[in-house]
Write a protein that holds these residues in place. Structure first.
Motif, PDB file in Angstrom:
ATOM      1  N   TYR A  55       0.851  -1.189   0.000  1.00 49.46           N
ATOM      2  CA  TYR A  55       0.000   0.000   0.000  1.00 49.46           C
ATOM      3  C   TYR A  55       0.886   1.238   0.000  1.00 49.46           C
ATOM      4  O   TYR A  55       1.814   1.356   0.811  1.00 49.46           O
ATOM      5  N   TYR A  56       0.608   2.178  -0.899  1.00 48.08           N
ATOM      6  CA  TYR A  56       1.342   3.432  -0.969  1.00 48.08           C
ATOM      7  C   TYR A  56       0.389   4.598  -0.723  1.00 48.08           C
ATOM      8  O   TYR A  56      -0.707   4.640  -1.288  1.00 48.08           O
ATOM      9  N   GLU A  57       0.836   5.558   0.102  1.00 44.80           N
ATOM     10  CA  GLU A  57       0.063   6.786   0.294  1.00 44.80           C
ATOM     11  C   GLU A  57       1.024   7.974   0.244  1.00 44.80           C
ATOM     12  O   GLU A  57       1.652   8.315   1.259  1.00 44.80           O
ATOM     13  N   PRO A  58       1.172   8.603  -0.920  1.00 43.97           N
ATOM     14  CA  PRO A  58       2.168   9.670  -1.100  1.00 43.97           C
ATOM     15  C   PRO A  58       1.839  10.988  -0.398  1.00 43.97           C
ATOM     16  O   PRO A  58       2.721  11.823  -0.243  1.00 43.97           O
ATOM     17  N   PHE A  59       0.564  11.207  -0.023  1.00 40.32           N
ATOM     18  CA  PHE A  59       0.159  12.424   0.702  1.00 40.32           C
ATOM     19  C   PHE A  59      -0.524  11.975   1.998  1.00 40.32           C
ATOM     20  O   PHE A  59      -1.734  12.101   2.145  1.00 40.32           O
ATOM     21  N   VAL A  60       0.222  11.496   2.963  1.00 40.94           N
ATOM     22  CA  VAL A  60      -0.409  10.818   4.099  1.00 40.94           C
ATOM     23  C   VAL A  60      -1.176  11.765   5.009  1.00 40.94           C
ATOM     24  O   VAL A  60      -2.205  11.385   5.575  1.00 40.94           O
ATOM     25  N   GLY A  61      -0.708  13.007   5.193  1.00 39.26           N
ATOM     26  CA  GLY A  61      -1.433  13.941   6.061  1.00 39.26           C
ATOM     27  C   GLY A  61      -1.689  13.345   7.431  1.00 39.26           C
ATOM     28  O   GLY A  61      -0.780  12.854   8.098  1.00 39.26           O
ATOM     29  N   GLY A  62      -2.947  13.359   7.859  1.00 39.78           N
ATOM     30  CA  GLY A  62      -3.300  12.816   9.166  1.00 39.78           C
ATOM     31  C   GLY A  62      -3.421  11.307   9.213  1.00 39.78           C
ATOM     32  O   GLY A  62      -3.595  10.734  10.294  1.00 39.78           O
ATOM     33  N   GLY A  63      -3.358  10.648   8.072  1.00 42.90           N
ATOM     34  CA  GLY A  63      -3.319   9.190   8.050  1.00 42.90           C
ATOM     35  C   GLY A  63      -4.641   8.483   8.267  1.00 42.90           C
ATOM     36  O   GLY A  63      -4.650   7.307   8.637  1.00 42.90           O
ATOM     37  N   ALA A  64      -5.769   9.146   8.024  1.00 43.32           N
ATOM     38  CA  ALA A  64      -7.061   8.521   8.292  1.00 43.32           C
ATOM     39  C   ALA A  64      -7.240   7.207   7.536  1.00 43.32           C
ATOM     40  O   ALA A  64      -7.753   6.233   8.084  1.00 43.32           O
ATOM     41  N   VAL A  65      -6.813   7.170   6.282  1.00 45.34           N
ATOM     42  CA  VAL A  65      -7.036   5.970   5.474  1.00 45.34           C
ATOM     43  C   VAL A  65      -6.079   4.851   5.859  1.00 45.34           C
ATOM     44  O   VAL A  65      -6.492   3.704   6.059  1.00 45.34           O
ATOM     45  N   ILE A  78       8.399   5.021   6.181  1.00 43.92           N
ATOM     46  CA  ILE A  78       8.014   6.432   6.241  1.00 43.92           C
ATOM     47  C   ILE A  78       8.993   7.246   5.409  1.00 43.92           C
ATOM     48  O   ILE A  78      10.199   7.244   5.677  1.00 43.92           O
ATOM     49  N   MET A  79       8.472   7.943   4.400  1.00 46.54           N
ATOM     50  CA  MET A  79       9.305   8.745   3.507  1.00 46.54           C
ATOM     51  C   MET A  79       8.947  10.217   3.607  1.00 46.54           C
ATOM     52  O   MET A  79       7.845  10.570   4.029  1.00 46.54           O
ATOM     53  N   GLU A  80       9.893  11.053   3.208  1.00 48.21           N
ATOM     54  CA  GLU A  80       9.660  12.508   3.154  1.00 48.21           C
ATOM     55  C   GLU A  80      10.092  13.022   1.792  1.00 48.21           C
ATOM     56  O   GLU A  80      11.241  12.820   1.402  1.00 48.21           O
ATOM     57  N   GLY A  81       9.166  13.642   1.068  1.00 51.62           N
ATOM     58  CA  GLY A  81       9.567  14.217  -0.208  1.00 51.62           C
ATOM     59  C   GLY A  81       8.441  14.300  -1.209  1.00 51.62           C
ATOM     60  O   GLY A  81       7.253  14.268  -0.860  1.00 51.62           O
ATOM     61  N   ASP A  82       8.814  14.390  -2.476  1.00 53.23           N
ATOM     62  CA  ASP A  82       7.865  14.559  -3.557  1.00 53.23           C
ATOM     63  C   ASP A  82       7.060  13.280  -3.780  1.00 53.23           C
ATOM     64  O   ASP A  82       7.559  12.167  -3.587  1.00 53.23           O
ATOM     65  N   PHE A  83       5.818  13.449  -4.224  1.00 59.31           N
ATOM     66  CA  PHE A  83       4.937  12.293  -4.403  1.00 59.31           C
ATOM     67  C   PHE A  83       5.451  11.325  -5.464  1.00 59.31           C
ATOM     68  O   PHE A  83       5.230  10.111  -5.360  1.00 59.31           O
ATOM     69  N   GLN A  84       6.140  11.824  -6.471  1.00 56.75           N
ATOM     70  CA  GLN A  84       6.672  10.925  -7.496  1.00 56.75           C
ATOM     71  C   GLN A  84       7.756  10.028  -6.928  1.00 56.75           C
ATOM     72  O   GLN A  84       7.811   8.833  -7.230  1.00 56.75           O
ATOM     73  N   ASP A  85       8.630  10.598  -6.101  1.00 58.84           N
ATOM     74  CA  ASP A  85       9.684   9.803  -5.474  1.00 58.84           C
ATOM     75  C   ASP A  85       9.094   8.732  -4.571  1.00 58.84           C
ATOM     76  O   ASP A  85       9.627   7.620  -4.469  1.00 58.84           O
ATOM     77  N   ALA A  86       7.992   9.054  -3.909  1.00 60.68           N
ATOM     78  CA  ALA A  86       7.363   8.097  -2.995  1.00 60.68           C
ATOM     79  C   ALA A  86       6.851   6.867  -3.721  1.00 60.68           C
ATOM     80  O   ALA A  86       6.716   5.795  -3.123  1.00 60.68           O
ATOM     81  N   CYS A  87       6.558   7.002  -5.000  1.00 60.55           N
ATOM     82  CA  CYS A  87       5.978   5.896  -5.783  1.00 60.55           C
ATOM     83  C   CYS A  87       6.993   5.197  -6.677  1.00 60.55           C
ATOM     84  O   CYS A  87       6.602   4.373  -7.513  1.00 60.55           O
TER      85      CYS A  87
END
Length: 275
Positions: A34-44, A168-177
């Motif tokens: 499972y990938y979530e590039p914009f995790v924010g508060g993590g509800a999902v 846990i990653m920090e950065g651009d959404f493209q790098d996260a995927c």
């Protein structure tokens, strides 16, 4: 869906708690990572608790909070409780003093347990749980007069236990995927496009402009070609519909609790999938 008592530990603008029933109903039957590039508060991610997950955000203070909770939950709880105790006498004065300390630590790039505790405290005691910075990059949300406890120790410990299996990653959404492959599931809780196209000029100051949305749509199509299952949520606007032409879409009515104008607290969001 997750049956364990894990809940988001912060309030986050655009959080997906109210959309969880619709999101869960549209999940792929099976997936690997499972990938979530914009995790924010993590509800999902906390609702699903997938066995193998990669979460990412571009906000370094938020990522630090996740990492500190993962590695040192007891310290985060103790530091946050101390902040609450110290604020008992004069909550307003303490809030603004802590806001200054938080901004100073951000300026010095001191990403540690104290910054994590300050983040939790400020999130609980700032107006509507907003994370907003000024042109200098300083957090500037005012005090909300709340005396509520900044965190639930039980929840923080449960979240920490789950995060042991999460990258846990920090950065651009493209790098996260970059490692997402056939059979994986990518959930994009992307920054909202403005409801009014003419608002993009001011919206650009928030860091996610027209080009960013176009780049995200390009990634969505690239991941589709890789064989990933993808889901994305955003405002139901002509701009978003055009970017994701050809994919499956469902429009849902939502409440927008953070909008200061009560007449604008009901709107439409769109859930887009490639499966």
């Amino acid at each position: 869906m997750n049956s364990t008592p894990i809940a988001p530990f912060i309030k986050w603008a655009g959080g997906k708690r109210q959309l969880l029933p619709q999101i869960s109903a549209k999940l792929p039957e099976t997936y690997n990572t499972y990938y979530e590039p914009f995790v924010g508060g993590g509800a999902v991610v906390f609702a699903l608790c997938p066995a193998c997950a990669v979460i990412n955000d571009i906000n370094p203070a938020l990522v630090n909070l996740y990492r500190q909770i993962k590695t040192s939950p007891g310290s985060v709880i103790a530091l946050t409780d101390r902040l609450d105790e110290e604020a008992a006498a004069d909550g307003k004065a303490c809030y603004y003093a802590r806001r200054d300390i938080f901004n100073d630590k951000m300026k010095k790039k001191e990403f540690d347990g104290e910054l994590a505790a300050l983040f939790l405290y400020l999130n609980k005691h700032c107006f509507n749980g907003l994370y907003r910075v000024n042109e200098k990059g300083y957090f500037n949300v005012p005090y909300n007069n709340s005396r509520a406890r900044s965190c639930s120790p039980e929840n923080i410990l449960a979240v920490s236990e789950y995060l042991q299996k999460v990258t846990i990653m920090e950065g651009d959404f493209q790098d996260a995927c970059r490692d997402a492959a056939r059979g994986d599931f990518v959930f994009f809780d992307s920054p909202y496009a403005p409801l009014n196209p003419s608002s993009f000029e001011s919206y650009t100051k928030e860091g996610f402009d027209v080009e960013s949305h176009q780049r995200l749509a390009g990634l969505f199509r690239e991941l589709t070609e890789r064989g990933c299952s993808c889901m994305l949520t955003n405002h139901n606007t002509d701009f978003i519909n055009e970017l994701y032409e050809g994919f499956r879409k469902e429009v849902v009515v939502v409440k927008r609790n953070i909008n200061s104008d009560a007449s604008k607290r009901v709107g439409e969001e769109i859930i887009i999938t490639n499966y």
